[in-house]
Structures are given as structure tokens and as C-alpha cells.
Design a protein around this motif. Structure first.
Motif, mmCIF file in Angstrom:
data_model
loop_
_atom_site.group_PDB
_atom_site.id
_atom_site.type_symbol
_atom_site.label_atom_id
_atom_site.label_comp_id
_atom_site.label_asym_id
_atom_site.label_seq_id
_atom_site.Cartn_x
_atom_site.Cartn_y
_atom_site.Cartn_z
ATOM 1 N N GLY A 147 35.576 129.245 22.420
ATOM 2 C CA GLY A 147 36.951 128.751 22.366
ATOM 3 C C GLY A 147 37.550 128.970 20.981
ATOM 4 O O GLY A 147 36.824 128.974 19.980
ATOM 5 N N GLN A 192 39.081 127.011 19.315
ATOM 6 C CA GLN A 192 38.866 125.832 18.480
ATOM 7 C C GLN A 192 37.625 126.024 17.610
ATOM 8 O O GLN A 192 37.639 125.685 16.433
ATOM 9 C CB GLN A 192 38.735 124.597 19.391
ATOM 10 C CG GLN A 192 38.979 123.295 18.686
ATOM 11 C CD GLN A 192 40.341 123.232 17.978
ATOM 12 O OE1 GLN A 192 41.352 123.669 18.513
ATOM 13 N NE2 GLN A 192 40.361 122.717 16.763
ATOM 14 N N TYR A 227 48.407 129.909 8.396
ATOM 15 C CA TYR A 227 48.114 129.903 9.833
ATOM 16 C C TYR A 227 49.423 130.116 10.567
ATOM 17 O O TYR A 227 50.417 129.427 10.291
ATOM 18 C CB TYR A 227 47.497 128.559 10.257
ATOM 19 C CG TYR A 227 47.482 128.398 11.767
ATOM 20 C CD1 TYR A 227 46.427 128.918 12.514
ATOM 21 C CD2 TYR A 227 48.536 127.796 12.439
ATOM 22 C CE1 TYR A 227 46.430 128.828 13.902
ATOM 23 C CE2 TYR A 227 48.537 127.699 13.828
ATOM 24 C CZ TYR A 227 47.485 128.220 14.549
ATOM 25 O OH TYR A 227 47.497 128.130 15.913
ATOM 26 N N THR A 243 51.493 131.684 14.477
ATOM 27 C CA THR A 243 51.491 132.216 15.841
ATOM 28 C C THR A 243 52.679 133.190 15.929
ATOM 29 O O THR A 243 53.722 132.834 16.480
ATOM 30 C CB THR A 243 51.638 131.056 16.854
ATOM 31 O OG1 THR A 243 52.673 130.164 16.378
ATOM 32 C CG2 THR A 243 50.368 130.265 17.004
ATOM 33 N N PHE A 282 54.113 128.617 18.486
ATOM 34 C CA PHE A 282 53.799 127.387 19.189
ATOM 35 C C PHE A 282 54.362 126.213 18.394
ATOM 36 O O PHE A 282 54.022 126.071 17.229
ATOM 37 C CB PHE A 282 52.284 127.199 19.340
ATOM 38 C CG PHE A 282 51.941 125.921 20.048
ATOM 39 C CD1 PHE A 282 51.752 125.914 21.412
ATOM 40 C CD2 PHE A 282 51.863 124.714 19.354
ATOM 41 C CE1 PHE A 282 51.472 124.720 22.083
ATOM 42 C CE2 PHE A 282 51.595 123.525 20.024
ATOM 43 C CZ PHE A 282 51.401 123.532 21.390
ATOM 44 N N ASP A 321 47.086 133.604 15.133
ATOM 45 C CA ASP A 321 46.624 133.037 16.402
ATOM 46 C C ASP A 321 47.485 133.626 17.514
ATOM 47 O O ASP A 321 48.653 133.286 17.666
ATOM 48 C CB ASP A 321 46.736 131.494 16.343
ATOM 49 C CG ASP A 321 46.164 130.825 17.586
ATOM 50 O OD1 ASP A 321 45.877 131.526 18.569
ATOM 51 O OD2 ASP A 321 46.009 129.585 17.572
ATOM 52 N N TYR A 343 47.493 133.412 20.845
ATOM 53 C CA TYR A 343 46.934 132.678 21.988
ATOM 54 C C TYR A 343 47.498 133.043 23.357
ATOM 55 O O TYR A 343 46.798 132.960 24.344
ATOM 56 C CB TYR A 343 47.113 131.172 21.723
ATOM 57 C CG TYR A 343 48.572 130.751 21.698
ATOM 58 C CD1 TYR A 343 49.405 131.157 20.665
ATOM 59 C CD2 TYR A 343 49.117 129.997 22.708
ATOM 60 C CE1 TYR A 343 50.740 130.811 20.647
ATOM 61 C CE2 TYR A 343 50.449 129.635 22.701
ATOM 62 C CZ TYR A 343 51.255 130.055 21.677
ATOM 63 O OH TYR A 343 52.570 129.729 21.681
ATOM 64 N N SER A 371 41.336 131.322 27.275
ATOM 65 C CA SER A 371 41.759 130.069 27.909
ATOM 66 C C SER A 371 43.056 130.216 28.691
ATOM 67 O O SER A 371 43.266 129.535 29.686
ATOM 68 C CB SER A 371 41.967 128.984 26.855
ATOM 69 O OG SER A 371 40.745 128.567 26.330
ATOM 70 N N ARG A 430 35.666 128.465 27.959
ATOM 71 C CA ARG A 430 35.338 128.272 26.533
ATOM 72 C C ARG A 430 34.828 129.551 25.892
ATOM 73 O O ARG A 430 33.764 129.567 25.271
ATOM 74 C CB ARG A 430 34.317 127.134 26.317
ATOM 75 C CG ARG A 430 34.675 125.790 26.850
ATOM 76 C CD ARG A 430 36.088 125.340 26.607
ATOM 77 N NE ARG A 430 36.461 125.198 25.209
ATOM 78 C CZ ARG A 430 37.654 125.551 24.737
ATOM 79 N NH1 ARG A 430 38.585 126.070 25.511
ATOM 80 N NH2 ARG A 430 37.918 125.398 23.475
HETATM 81 C C1 LIG Z 1 48.348 127.874 19.540
HETATM 82 C C2 LIG Z 1 47.107 127.746 20.364
HETATM 83 N N1 LIG Z 1 45.983 128.360 19.983
HETATM 84 C C3 LIG Z 1 44.854 128.287 20.720
HETATM 85 C C4 LIG Z 1 44.809 127.581 21.904
HETATM 86 C C5 LIG Z 1 43.593 127.623 22.793
HETATM 87 O O1 LIG Z 1 42.483 127.136 22.306
HETATM 88 P P1 LIG Z 1 41.041 127.278 23.005
HETATM 89 O O2 LIG Z 1 40.627 128.735 22.988
HETATM 90 O O3 LIG Z 1 40.203 126.439 22.123
HETATM 91 O O4 LIG Z 1 41.149 126.775 24.410
HETATM 92 C C6 LIG Z 1 45.934 126.887 22.307
HETATM 93 C C7 LIG Z 1 45.865 126.035 23.517
HETATM 94 O O5 LIG Z 1 46.707 125.288 23.870
HETATM 95 C C8 LIG Z 1 47.124 126.992 21.548
HETATM 96 O O6 LIG Z 1 48.243 126.375 21.957
#
Ligand SMILES: Cc1ncc(COP(=O)(O)O)c(C=O)c1O
Length: 462
Positions: free
Chosen positions: A169, A171, A235, A237, A242, A270, A272, A302, A310
Motif C-alpha cells: 500500500g 501508506q 509532497y 498530487t 487531493f 503521489d 494515486y 487501491s 494492499r
Molecule cells: C492521495 C492518496 N494517496 C494514496 C492513497 C491510497 O493509499 P493506499 O495505497 O495506502 O491504499 C489515497 C487513498 O485514498 C489517496 O487519496
């Protein structure tokens, strides 16, 4: 039959009707008594001997063992083992029902279960081919190859499989990056509002969060260099901010890369949910424009597959970083689970992954259009909607005369999930704007959701 005999003896031993050292009847006699063949009794005794309930003494018979295996396998209960009452507290990370308009959840109902099951069955059938011992900490090689190929083609990321680290993940990826690159007190530019999963991670390490306002073309670069000129990491996006949904402009991308190169600072991109772009071609990544090896790129499965998988990845810009990440990841969890990685890499190699993304793009574009139409129909001009042709959620500006306490009560009453942009703010708050997810909901659910939302707004207007 032998199972029944086994069970009965086991129960007698566990419940202490037969005690350590007690002798069991000879198999021939017991077989006669029970009217079964002697083989059945021998098999039952054999099993009890193997599992340690009995001990056999050649020539003198079979006895109950001194220590019953159940007492060795079960942890002793603490002296005061009254069950504690656990009060339920819902925290982020707890399982929740997916209700409109939860954000960032893919459409689980449209997941290609059959294809996933077939691929998983193939992997399990050929289990021998996969290394079931410890694998490379950086990830299962075929998966790293598949990710690198995908990123080069779809996201214009400059990378080879060697640069890809498979993580549990994003995270975990964010935590690894923090551990590897930041020291206590280091400044980190954070988009404000921004992703709390990232800010929590940096704050846990003792980094100094530096909130940078988000404008229509992304993070306010001038504000950031003026207020926090010594930042160690940025950091952001950039493809789809986001939670505001904007895109970092080409000029800001250039300025940022230039600045990071001059200051030896890191940029953490990021990416995502950038797969979901509903008009035109997907935007190229910031990493693809980087000539100074300053960008660490991070993506996740994800959103494109399912969050419970994960699995995510980071792409590192240099060999020295790869070695450092290897050491740290090794000390954290050694590696991500091999079977999940093997299934995912086969799923990608066999073309199911790209097919699924193509299908979801169409489905999500349709769901976004439906939601906008419904919001216009039910809420008219009292609200402002902002929807980029991308992503998994849109923004709704609530009317000026809304009473937020009443609105939140109504939302809870109608069991809707609504996220306020201000909940993601560190320092710079805005007038009330909510983020509405649409990807996980059918037309019917969107309609009932919007009806309830309109009702909540009506109840909260003074
Ligand atoms: C900006 C951002 N990064 C990453 C993630 C996803 O994280 P993960 O891969 O831990 O599920 C999300 C999920 O909501 C997100 O909003």
C-alpha cells in the motif's frame, strides 16, 4: 470410524477423564469390544501417538502422554481473565459500509472476479514455480517488470524494473520514504488542503509540516519558496490534486523541478488516481520531466483494482536510494506477500489489468455525468459544482446560508458519507465545500443519495 475413535479418546484425554500415564486397552481387545476391525483402532492410536496425546512403550502397551499437546499449544489464560468491555470507537481504518458519497472507493461490483479467480487458480496450481521462501525485499521480479512496463507506457515515467519497489500500500511507501529521507525537524511542503495519510506520516517522524495553499493550477509555488525556502521534501498530487481535483500547471512543474535540483530537495509525486482521466490522453507524470533525479514517484493498486489488495509501488531515482530503501524495507516487513504479488503480475501480463482500467474509465465517466446531472436537477443554482474530467470525486460548494451543525446532523441521520474539504486543511480553511465520491455507486444509489443530500441541505438552510 477411526476418526470417531480418535475423537472420543482425544476428548477423554483433554477433559482429563483419562490421565497422564493411564494405559489404553490393547487394540485387539478394543476392536473386539466395539465390533470393528483392529486396523481402525490401530489407525486411531497411530494418529493420537503422532499428535502427542499418547506414548507407546514397546512391549508394554500404549499410555496417555505426560503433557497433553493442547496445553502446550494454547497460551495460558492470565490470572484475571475477565473479558474486558470494549467500547466501540470508529477510527479511520475501521471497516465501514460503503454509502454514498464515500470518496476514493472503486466500483467493487464491477471488479472482474472471474478473471482474478482464474489467474489466482493458475498461480496456485503452479505453486512450485514461485519462490515460497524469502523473496527479494524490493518485490517479486515479474511484478516489478510489469509495473515498469505499465508506467513507461501509460504514465511516461522513466523507469526500469530495478528502480521499482513493491510496497504494502502507498501508506507503507510513504512511511518508508519518510524513514529513509527525513530527519526530525525537516521541513516538508504539504498541499493545503492535502492528503492526511501523508501529513500524518511526516508528522509522526517529527518533520515540520509546511502548509502551502492550493490554487487553481496547483500548489502556490511562490508562497512556498517565500515561507519555507529550506524544505527537504515536497509532497504533492500533481495530476489530480487531493482533494481539490486541479492539475499542477506546466510552468509550475518546471519551476518546481528546477528549484528541487538547485536545493537538493526531494519531490514526492503521489499519482494515486491518475488512470481515471475522462477526456483526452492521460497527463504525463512529473517524474518523466525530471532531469535532476529528485522525484520519487508513488502509485497504488487501491484505486485501479481494490484497496484490500494492499499493493502499491514507488519508483526511485538513484541506485544509492535503492540500497537504502532495501535496508529499511527489510527491517520493516522483509517483503510483501509473494502469492498476491504473483497473482497481480499474471493479471497484468495477461492483459486483464489494462482491460479493467479501460472499462472503469468508461463506467466512472458515466457515473460522474449522472451525478452532475442529478445535482443540477435537485439542487439547481443554489450550489456550485466543480468537476474535473478526471478522478473519483467532485466538489460541491454549499449555499452561503447553510447551518453546518444542522447539516452534519442531517447527514448523519440520512446515513450519507460526506467529506468536508476543510477536514483536509492544515491551516488555510475555505467556505464549506464537500467532496462527493461517485465511482462506487450505481445510478439508483446516486439518485437516492442526491435526494437525501438535497433534503439535508434544505433542512440546514436558515
Ligand atoms: C492521495 C492518496 N494517496 C494514496 C492513497 C491510497 O493509499 P493506499 O495505497 O495506502 O491504499 C489515497 C487513498 O485514498 C489517496 O487519496
Amino acid at each position: 470410524l477411526y476418526q470417531q475413535v480418535y475423537e472420543q479418546f482425544r476428548e477423554m484425554i483433554v477433559k482429563k477423564r483419562l490421565r497422564p500415564g493411564d494405559r489404553l486397552p490393547a487394540s485387539r481387545n478394543l476392536a473386539k469390544e466395539l465390533g470393528v476391525s483392529r486396523v481402525i483402532i490401530s489407525q486411531a492410536y497411530e494418529l493420537l501417538l503422532i499428535e502427542g496425546y499418547l506414548v507407546g512403550k514397546t512391549g508394554s502397551g500404549t499410555f496417555v502422554a505426560g503433557k497433553v499437546p493442547d496445553t502446550l499449544l494454547n497460551a495460558p489464560a492470565p490470572a484475571n481473565n475477565k473479558p474486558k468491555k470494549i467500547t466501540s470507537v470508529i477510527a479511520s481504518g475501521d471497516k465501514l459500509d460503503i454509502v454514498p458519497f464515500q470518496t476514493g472507493v472503486p466500483s467493487i461490483d464491477a471488479f472482474p472476479f472471474k478473471a482474478w479467480q482464474q489467474v489466482a487458480a493458475k498461480v496456485l496450481k503452479n505453486l512450485k514455480q514461485y519462490n515460497l521462501a524469502y523473496e527479494d525485499t524490493l518485490g517479486y521480479r515479474p511484478l516489478r517488470e510489469a509495473i515498469a512496463t505499465y508506467l513507461r507506457l501509460s504514465r511516461a515515467v522513466h523507469c526500469e524494473a530495478d528502480q521499482v519497489v513493491v510496497v504494502t500500500g502507498s501508506q507503507q511507501g510513504l512511511n518508508l520514504i519518510t524513514q529513509c529521507l527525513l530527519d526530525k525537524g525537516d521541513q516538508v511542503w504539504m498541499e493545503d488542503p492535502g492528503y492526511p495519510g501523508a501529513s500524518k506520516c511526516f508528522a509522526n517522524m517529527g518533520a515540520q509540516l509546511c502548509p502551502v495553499p492550493v490554487q487553481e493550477d496547483g500548489l502556490d509555488f511562490q508562497y512556498a519558496i517565500k515561507h519555507y525556502p529550506d524544505a527537504k521534501l515536497v509532497y504533492l498530487t500533481p495530476s489530480h490534486q487531493f482533494p481539490m481535483g486541479c492539475t499542477l500547471s506546466a510552468s509550475k512543474r518546471k519551476q518546481l523541478l528546477q528549484w528541487a535540483k538547485q536545493h537538493d530537495s526531494w519531490i514526492l509525486e503521489d499519482d494515486y488516481d491518475s488512470e481515471f482521466r475522462y477526456e483526452g490522453r492521460p497527463l504525463a507524470s512529473l517524474q518523466g520531466m525530471d532531469t535532476g533525479s529528485r522525484v520519487i514517484y508513488c502509485g497504488t493498486f487501491s484505486k485501479v483494482l481494490f484497496p484490500g489488495l494492499r499493493l502499491a509501488y514507488i519508483v526511485l531515482p538513484s541506485v544509492s536510494l535503492i540500497n537504502k530503501f532495501k535496508q529499511v524495507k527489510n527491517s520493516v516487513d522483509r517483503q510483501s506477500p509473494i502469492l498476491d504479488q504473483a497473482i497481480l503480475s499474471k493479471f497484468m501480463e495477461e492483459g486483464y489489468f489494462l482491460r479493467h482500467i479501460r472499462k472503469m474509465r468508461l463506467l466512472y465517466a458515466e457515473r460522474q455525468t449522472i451525478l452532475i446531472k442529478l445535482l443540477r436537477e435537485y439542487l439547481g443554482k443554489s450550489v456550485h459544482i466543480s468537476a474535473a474530467p478526471s478522478g473519483m470525486q467532485l466538489l460541491l460548494w454549499l449555499p452561503n446560508n447553510i447551518n453546518l451543525v444542522k447539516f452534519n446532523e442531517a447527514i448523519a441521520m440520512h446515513q450519507l458519507a460526506v467529506a468536508f474539504v476543510n477536514d483536509y486543511a492544515l491551516e488555510h480553511s475555505r467556505p464549506p465545500v464537500i467532496s462527493l465520491g461517485f465511482t462506487a455507486f450505481s445510478k439508483y444509489k446516486l439518485k437516492t443519495g442526491v435526494e437525501k443530500l438535497a433534503q439535508c441541505i434544505k433542512e440546514a438552510q436558515s
